[in-house]
Design a protein around this motif. Structure first.
Motif, PDB file in Angstrom:
ATOM      1  N   ALA A   1       0.834  -1.208   0.000  1.00  0.00           N
ATOM      2  CA  ALA A   1       0.000   0.000   0.000  1.00  0.00           C
ATOM      3  C   ALA A   1       0.867   1.256   0.000  1.00  0.00           C
ATOM      4  CB  ALA A   1      -0.933   0.000   1.207  1.00  0.00           C
ATOM      5  N   ALA A   2       1.957   1.247   0.762  1.00  0.00           N
ATOM      6  CA  ALA A   2       2.867   2.402   0.772  1.00  0.00           C
ATOM      7  C   ALA A   2       3.524   2.570  -0.596  1.00  0.00           C
ATOM      8  CB  ALA A   2       3.929   2.230   1.861  1.00  0.00           C
TER       9      ALA A   2
ATOM     10  N   ARG B   1       4.980   6.349  -4.743  1.00  0.00           N
ATOM     11  CA  ARG B   1       4.684   6.769  -6.109  1.00  0.00           C
ATOM     12  C   ARG B   1       4.405   8.252  -6.214  1.00  0.00           C
ATOM     13  NH1 ARG B   1      -0.158   5.534  -8.389  1.00  0.00           N
ATOM     14  NH2 ARG B   1       0.207   6.554 -10.308  1.00  0.00           N
ATOM     15  N   MET B   2       3.778   8.813  -5.192  1.00  0.00           N
ATOM     16  CA  MET B   2       3.342  10.191  -5.262  1.00  0.00           C
ATOM     17  C   MET B   2       4.457  11.191  -4.942  1.00  0.00           C
ATOM     18  SD  MET B   2      -0.387   9.499  -3.653  1.00  0.00           S
ATOM     19  CE  MET B   2      -1.109  11.102  -3.815  1.00  0.00           C
ATOM     20  N   VAL B   3       5.396  10.821  -4.097  1.00  0.00           N
ATOM     21  CA  VAL B   3       6.480  11.737  -3.722  1.00  0.00           C
ATOM     22  C   VAL B   3       7.300  12.155  -4.950  1.00  0.00           C
ATOM     23  CG1 VAL B   3       8.630  11.928  -2.407  1.00  0.00           C
ATOM     24  CG2 VAL B   3       6.568  11.069  -1.304  1.00  0.00           C
ATOM     25  N   PRO B   4       7.728  11.227  -5.812  1.00  0.00           N
ATOM     26  CA  PRO B   4       8.475  11.674  -7.000  1.00  0.00           C
ATOM     27  C   PRO B   4       7.670  12.609  -7.904  1.00  0.00           C
ATOM     28  CG  PRO B   4       8.743   9.317  -6.694  1.00  0.00           C
ATOM     29  CD  PRO B   4       7.703   9.767  -5.722  1.00  0.00           C
ATOM     30  N   VAL B   5       6.369  12.381  -7.993  1.00  0.00           N
ATOM     31  CA  VAL B   5       5.526  13.269  -8.801  1.00  0.00           C
ATOM     32  C   VAL B   5       5.518  14.661  -8.189  1.00  0.00           C
ATOM     33  CG1 VAL B   5       3.163  13.725  -9.590  1.00  0.00           C
ATOM     34  CG2 VAL B   5       4.092  11.418  -9.705  1.00  0.00           C
ATOM     35  N   LEU B   6       5.365  14.737  -6.862  1.00  0.00           N
ATOM     36  CA  LEU B   6       5.396  16.041  -6.189  1.00  0.00           C
ATOM     37  C   LEU B   6       6.729  16.741  -6.415  1.00  0.00           C
ATOM     38  CD1 LEU B   6       3.653  15.235  -2.788  1.00  0.00           C
ATOM     39  CD2 LEU B   6       2.780  16.641  -4.644  1.00  0.00           C
ATOM     40  N   LEU B   7       7.821  16.007  -6.265  1.00  0.00           N
ATOM     41  CA  LEU B   7       9.147  16.595  -6.474  1.00  0.00           C
ATOM     42  C   LEU B   7       9.320  17.070  -7.917  1.00  0.00           C
ATOM     43  CD1 LEU B   7      11.363  14.124  -4.410  1.00  0.00           C
ATOM     44  CD2 LEU B   7      10.683  16.458  -3.794  1.00  0.00           C
ATOM     45  N   ALA B   8       8.848  16.278  -8.872  1.00  0.00           N
ATOM     46  CA  ALA B   8       8.983  16.639 -10.283  1.00  0.00           C
ATOM     47  C   ALA B   8       8.178  17.892 -10.625  1.00  0.00           C
ATOM     48  CB  ALA B   8       8.544  15.481 -11.168  1.00  0.00           C
TER      49      ALA B   8
ATOM     50  N   THR C   1       7.253 -12.793  -7.684  1.00  0.00           N
ATOM     51  CA  THR C   1       6.135 -12.783  -6.727  1.00  0.00           C
ATOM     52  C   THR C   1       5.812 -11.363  -6.279  1.00  0.00           C
ATOM     53  OG1 THR C   1       6.729 -15.001  -5.961  1.00  0.00           O
ATOM     54  CG2 THR C   1       5.339 -13.671  -4.498  1.00  0.00           C
ATOM     55  N   VAL C   2       6.838 -10.597  -5.913  1.00  0.00           N
ATOM     56  CA  VAL C   2       6.634  -9.201  -5.492  1.00  0.00           C
ATOM     57  C   VAL C   2       6.033  -8.390  -6.635  1.00  0.00           C
ATOM     58  CG1 VAL C   2       7.822  -7.088  -4.788  1.00  0.00           C
ATOM     59  CG2 VAL C   2       8.425  -9.269  -3.724  1.00  0.00           C
ATOM     60  N   LEU C   3       6.517  -8.610  -7.842  1.00  0.00           N
ATOM     61  CA  LEU C   3       6.006  -7.914  -9.018  1.00  0.00           C
ATOM     62  C   LEU C   3       4.518  -8.183  -9.209  1.00  0.00           C
ATOM     63  CD1 LEU C   3       6.395  -6.363 -11.719  1.00  0.00           C
ATOM     64  CD2 LEU C   3       7.042  -8.550 -12.719  1.00  0.00           C
ATOM     65  N   VAL C   4       4.133  -9.447  -9.160  1.00  0.00           N
ATOM     66  CA  VAL C   4       2.723  -9.812  -9.368  1.00  0.00           C
ATOM     67  C   VAL C   4       1.837  -9.221  -8.272  1.00  0.00           C
ATOM     68  CG1 VAL C   4       1.102 -11.755  -9.388  1.00  0.00           C
ATOM     69  CG2 VAL C   4       3.214 -11.881 -10.716  1.00  0.00           C
ATOM     70  N   VAL C   5       2.265  -9.322  -7.011  1.00  0.00           N
ATOM     71  CA  VAL C   5       1.470  -8.772  -5.905  1.00  0.00           C
ATOM     72  C   VAL C   5       1.335  -7.256  -6.044  1.00  0.00           C
ATOM     73  CG1 VAL C   5       1.455  -8.383  -3.408  1.00  0.00           C
ATOM     74  CG2 VAL C   5       1.988 -10.656  -4.313  1.00  0.00           C
ATOM     75  N   THR C   6       2.416  -6.593  -6.407  1.00  0.00           N
ATOM     76  CA  THR C   6       2.384  -5.136  -6.552  1.00  0.00           C
ATOM     77  C   THR C   6       1.472  -4.701  -7.690  1.00  0.00           C
ATOM     78  OG1 THR C   6       4.620  -4.969  -5.659  1.00  0.00           O
ATOM     79  CG2 THR C   6       3.807  -3.080  -6.905  1.00  0.00           C
ATOM     80  N   VAL C   7       1.588  -5.347  -8.834  1.00  0.00           N
ATOM     81  CA  VAL C   7       0.755  -4.961  -9.978  1.00  0.00           C
ATOM     82  C   VAL C   7      -0.717  -5.276  -9.708  1.00  0.00           C
ATOM     83  CG1 VAL C   7       0.264  -5.429 -12.418  1.00  0.00           C
ATOM     84  CG2 VAL C   7       2.623  -5.083 -11.665  1.00  0.00           C
ATOM     85  N   LEU C   8      -1.006  -6.431  -9.139  1.00  0.00           N
ATOM     86  CA  LEU C   8      -2.405  -6.755  -8.806  1.00  0.00           C
ATOM     87  C   LEU C   8      -2.946  -5.808  -7.735  1.00  0.00           C
ATOM     88  CD1 LEU C   8      -2.405 -10.663  -8.883  1.00  0.00           C
ATOM     89  CD2 LEU C   8      -3.324  -9.071 -10.584  1.00  0.00           C
ATOM     90  N   GLY C   9      -2.098  -5.482  -6.757  1.00  0.00           N
ATOM     91  CA  GLY C   9      -2.504  -4.514  -5.731  1.00  0.00           C
ATOM     92  C   GLY C   9      -2.797  -3.161  -6.349  1.00  0.00           C
ATOM     93  N   SER C  10      -1.978  -2.757  -7.302  1.00  0.00           N
ATOM     94  CA  SER C  10      -2.185  -1.480  -7.984  1.00  0.00           C
ATOM     95  C   SER C  10      -3.502  -1.487  -8.753  1.00  0.00           C
ATOM     96  CB  SER C  10      -1.027  -1.207  -8.940  1.00  0.00           C
ATOM     97  OG  SER C  10      -1.221   0.002  -9.627  1.00  0.00           O
ATOM     98  N   ILE C  11      -3.749  -2.571  -9.441  1.00  0.00           N
ATOM     99  CA  ILE C  11      -5.006  -2.679 -10.197  1.00  0.00           C
ATOM    100  C   ILE C  11      -6.205  -2.577  -9.254  1.00  0.00           C
ATOM    101  CG2 ILE C  11      -6.455  -4.258 -11.552  1.00  0.00           C
ATOM    102  CD1 ILE C  11      -3.781  -5.264 -12.814  1.00  0.00           C
TER     103      ILE C  11
END
Length: 95
Positions: A4-5, A11-18, A63-73
């Motif tokens: 979740a973090a 994800r949002m911090v780099p956007v704010l900095l940019a 495994t981390v990749l799949v969990v992260t992408v599914l979590g994002s979806i």
């Protein structure tokens, strides 16, 4: 909790900095960070790592990749329409 973090704050911090100095208000920069493109970079870097790492490490990365992408979806698929509606109605912008 870590996923979740990674899907929100990380994800949002780099956007704010940019967007610093661009004139985009912070609340709109947060909205851009929340609704912006996601997933493709994770998939590309995850697959590159998967191809180069030893088998046991490669399985963990996949495994981390799949969990992260599914979590994002799931997280953004459910949350983005609500966020966009709140922004449109002015309830999420401080107006």
């Amino acid at each position: 909790m870590v996923v979740a973090a990674a899907l929100t704050v990380v994800r949002m911090v780099p956007v704010l900095l940019a967007l610093l100095g661009s004139g985009v208000p912070v609340k709109e920069a947060l909205l851009i960070g929340w609704l912006g493109p996601r997933g493709t970079t994770s998939i590309v870097f995850g697959l590159l790592a998967f191809n180069e790492l030893p088998d046991s490490d490669a399985e963990l990365v996949l495994t981390v990749l799949v969990v992260t992408v599914l979590g994002s979806i799931a997280l953004h698929g459910l949350g983005s329409p609500v966020t966009a509606r709140r922004y449109r109605d002015g309830t999420g912008t401080g107006h």
